[in-house]
Enzyme design. Structure first.
Site, PDB file in Angstrom:
ATOM      1  N   GLU A   1       0.937  -1.218   0.034  1.00 36.76           N
ATOM      2  CA  GLU A   1      -0.036  -0.056  -0.039  1.00 36.76           C
ATOM      3  C   GLU A   1       1.029   1.409   0.241  1.00 36.76           C
ATOM      4  O   GLU A   1       0.653   2.219  -0.849  1.00 36.76           O
ATOM      5  CB  GLU A   1      -0.881  -0.130   1.443  1.00 36.76           C
TER       6      GLU A   1
ATOM      7  N   CYS B   1     -12.199   2.382 -15.452  1.00 33.36           N
ATOM      8  CA  CYS B   1     -12.585   3.752 -15.186  1.00 33.36           C
ATOM      9  C   CYS B   1     -11.359   4.557 -15.482  1.00 33.36           C
ATOM     10  O   CYS B   1     -10.969   5.356 -14.313  1.00 33.36           O
ATOM     11  CB  CYS B   1     -13.579   3.758 -14.134  1.00 33.36           C
TER      12      CYS B   1
ATOM     13  N   CYS C   1     -16.667   2.187 -20.652  1.00 37.58           N
ATOM     14  CA  CYS C   1     -17.893   2.025 -19.785  1.00 37.58           C
ATOM     15  C   CYS C   1     -18.512   0.757 -20.444  1.00 37.58           C
ATOM     16  O   CYS C   1     -19.148  -0.002 -19.781  1.00 37.58           O
ATOM     17  CB  CYS C   1     -18.794   3.317 -19.976  1.00 37.58           C
TER      18      CYS C   1
ATOM     19  N   CYS D   1     -17.763  -1.946 -18.223  1.00 32.51           N
ATOM     20  CA  CYS D   1     -17.767  -1.657 -17.124  1.00 32.51           C
ATOM     21  C   CYS D   1     -18.879  -2.437 -16.395  1.00 32.51           C
ATOM     22  O   CYS D   1     -19.950  -2.139 -16.681  1.00 32.51           O
ATOM     23  CB  CYS D   1     -17.835  -0.102 -16.637  1.00 32.51           C
TER      24      CYS D   1
ATOM     25  N   CYS E   1     -24.606   3.554 -13.370  1.00 34.43           N
ATOM     26  CA  CYS E   1     -23.721   4.718 -13.288  1.00 34.43           C
ATOM     27  C   CYS E   1     -24.215   6.144 -13.670  1.00 34.43           C
ATOM     28  O   CYS E   1     -24.785   6.014 -14.741  1.00 34.43           O
ATOM     29  CB  CYS E   1     -22.480   4.426 -13.944  1.00 34.43           C
TER      30      CYS E   1
HETATM   31  S1  SF4 Z   1     -19.647   3.273 -16.415  1.00 37.38           S
HETATM   32 FE1  SF4 Z   1     -19.310   4.709 -14.845  1.00 37.38          FE
HETATM   33  S2  SF4 Z   1     -17.923   3.665 -13.331  1.00 37.38           S
HETATM   34 FE2  SF4 Z   1     -17.772   2.412 -15.235  1.00 37.38          FE
HETATM   35  S3  SF4 Z   1     -15.978   3.108 -16.338  1.00 37.38           S
HETATM   36 FE3  SF4 Z   1     -17.993   4.387 -17.082  1.00 37.38          FE
HETATM   37  S4  SF4 Z   1     -17.925   6.318 -15.865  1.00 37.38           S
HETATM   38 FE4  SF4 Z   1     -16.471   4.782 -15.019  1.00 37.38          FE
END
Ligand code: SF4
Length: 317
Positions: free
Chosen positions: A36, A183, A190, A193, A199
Site C-alpha cells: 500500500e 474507469c 464504460c 464496466c 452509473c
Molecule cells: S460506467 Fe461509470 S464507473 Fe464504469 S467506466 Fe464508465 S464512468 Fe466509470
C-alpha cells in the site's frame, strides 16, 4: 439499493480481477501495508519489477525493519522516491515494535498511515468491512455518483454506501481494479464496466470530477559542489525534510567566481524542478560529513539527482 451493482462488481472481479498480484496472495498485514505504501506514489509495474521483492528479501518482517538502521531502509528505497514513506515505515516499525495493530483507528494514528491505508490493511488482511478511498477509487466514485468535486466527506459517504459489507476484500480490490483498468482517467471503457448499468456519470465521465488545471512546477537553479580528498568524494547526509537521511553533494545557490563547471543534471520533484550545475572549486573550503570511494558510495542511499551526478563524474558520456 446497491445490491445489484455490488453483485455485478463482485462477479466482474472474480473473472477479471488482478488476483495474481503478490500482495493479494497473502493475509500478512506487513506485506499488505508495504505494498500500500509503495503503491501510493508509484505504479504497480515499477513496484513489482524493481522494489517489492528486493525489499521483502532484505526486510521479511516489520520487526526486521525496526531492527535495521534507517540508512538501510533508505538504501532499499533508493530510486522509489518520496522518501518520507520509507522514514515513516521505519518510524512505524519502531513505534509498534514490529507488530501492526488490527484496528483502523490505531493504524490510522501511525505515521504515514492515512484513513484509506488503514482501511485497506484491515480489509485485505482481516476482511474487516471498511471501504477504501485511494486515487483510483475516488475517480470511480465521482463518476458513479456524478460528483463534480473530490470532496473527501462526500466521497467517504458514497464509499460506505456502495461497500459490499459481506465481501469487503473483494469489493475493495474490485474498485481498485475498475479504477486502474476500466474507469481510467482518459477514455474510460464504460462498455466493459460492471457498474455501467447504474452509473450516473457514464454519459460524460470526463465531467466527474471536473478537471482542475495543474499549476506549472517552478524551476530552481542551484549548484552541486564536487569535493575530492585523496581520490575520495566528499558527501553530506541531508538534514532537510525533502531528502532527510539520504547522502548527496553539497548544494549552494551561488556559483563562486573561481569554480569551474563539470556539467549539469536535473530532476523533477512533485513541487518543483531542480536544475543543478555540477561545479568544482579548489579554492573553496567545504564541510562534508564523510569521504567515500566509488565502491563505498554504492552502499549509501543516494537521491536520484545525486546518483545522476555520480554517473556524470564516473561515466561522463
Ligand atoms: S460506467 Fe461509470 S464507473 Fe464504469 S467506466 Fe464508465 S464512468 Fe466509470
Amino acid at each position: 439499493m446497491y445490491n445489484e451493482a455490488q453483485k455485478l462488481l463482485l462477479d466482474w472481479y472474480a473473472k477479471n480481477g488482478r488476483h495474481d498480484l503478490p500482495w493479494r496472495q497473502t493475509n500478512d498485514a506487513y506485506t499488505i501495508y508495504l505494498s500500500e505504501i509503495m503503491l501510493q506514489q508509484t505504479q504497480v509495474k515499477t513496484v513489482l519489477e524493481r522494489f517489492y521483492f528486493p525489499f521483502l528479501e532484505r526486510f521479511p518482517t516489520l520487526q526486521s525493519v525496526a531492527d535495521a538502521p534507517l540508512d538501510d531502509v533508505l538504501k532499499m528505497w533508493e530510486g522509489l522516491g518520496y522518501y518520507t514513506r520509507a522514514r515513516n515505515l521505519h518510524h512505524t516499525a519502531l513505534t509498534c515494535k514490529g507488530i501492526l495493530p488490527q484496528n483502523p483507528e490505531e493504524l490510522g494514528g501511525l505515521k504515514g498511515i492515512g484513513k484509506s491505508t488503514a482501511h485497506a490493511i484491515c480489509s485485505f488482511a482481516y476482511h474487516q468491512a471498511l471501504p477504501i478511498l485511494d486515487a483510483n477509487v475516488k475517480r470511480v466514485l465521482c463518476r458513479y455518483f456524478a460528483l463534480s468535486t473530490k470532496d473527501e466527506k462526500a466521497l467517504w459517504e458514497k464509499a460506505w454506501k456502495l461497500l459490499a459489507v459481506k465481501h469487503p476484500y473483494e469489493h475493495n480490490q474490485a474498485m481498485m481494479d475498475i479504477g486502474a483498468m476500466i474507469c481510467t482517467p482518459k477514455n474510460p471503457n464504460c462498455l466493459a464496466c460492471p457498474l455501467a448499468f447504474t452509473c450516473k456519470g457514464k454519459d460524460a465521465p470526463e465531467n466527474y470530477p471536473k478537471a482542475v488545471k495543474k499549476a506549472k512546477v517552478p524551476t530552481k537553479k542551484r549548484f552541486a559542489l564536487v569535493v575530492f580528498q585523496e581520490g575520495k568524494l566528499g558527501l553530506i547526509q541531508r538534514k532537510e525534510r525533502l531528502l532527510h537521511g539520504l547522502w548527496g553533494f553539497v548544494q549552494i545557490d551561488e556559483k563562486p567566481n573561481t569554480a569551474h563547471s563539470l556539467g549539469s543534471v536535473s530532476h523533477t520533484y512533485s513541487h518543483f524542478k531542480l536544475e543543478l550545475e555540477i561545479i568544482h572549486d579548489d579554492a573553496l573550503h567545504v564541510n562534508v560529513d564523510g569521504y567515500f570511494t566509488e565502491e563505498e558510495i554504492e552502499n549509501l542511499a543516494l537521491s536520484t539527482v545525486d546518483k545522476k551526478i555520480i554517473q556524470k563524474i564516473f561515466s561522463p558520456k
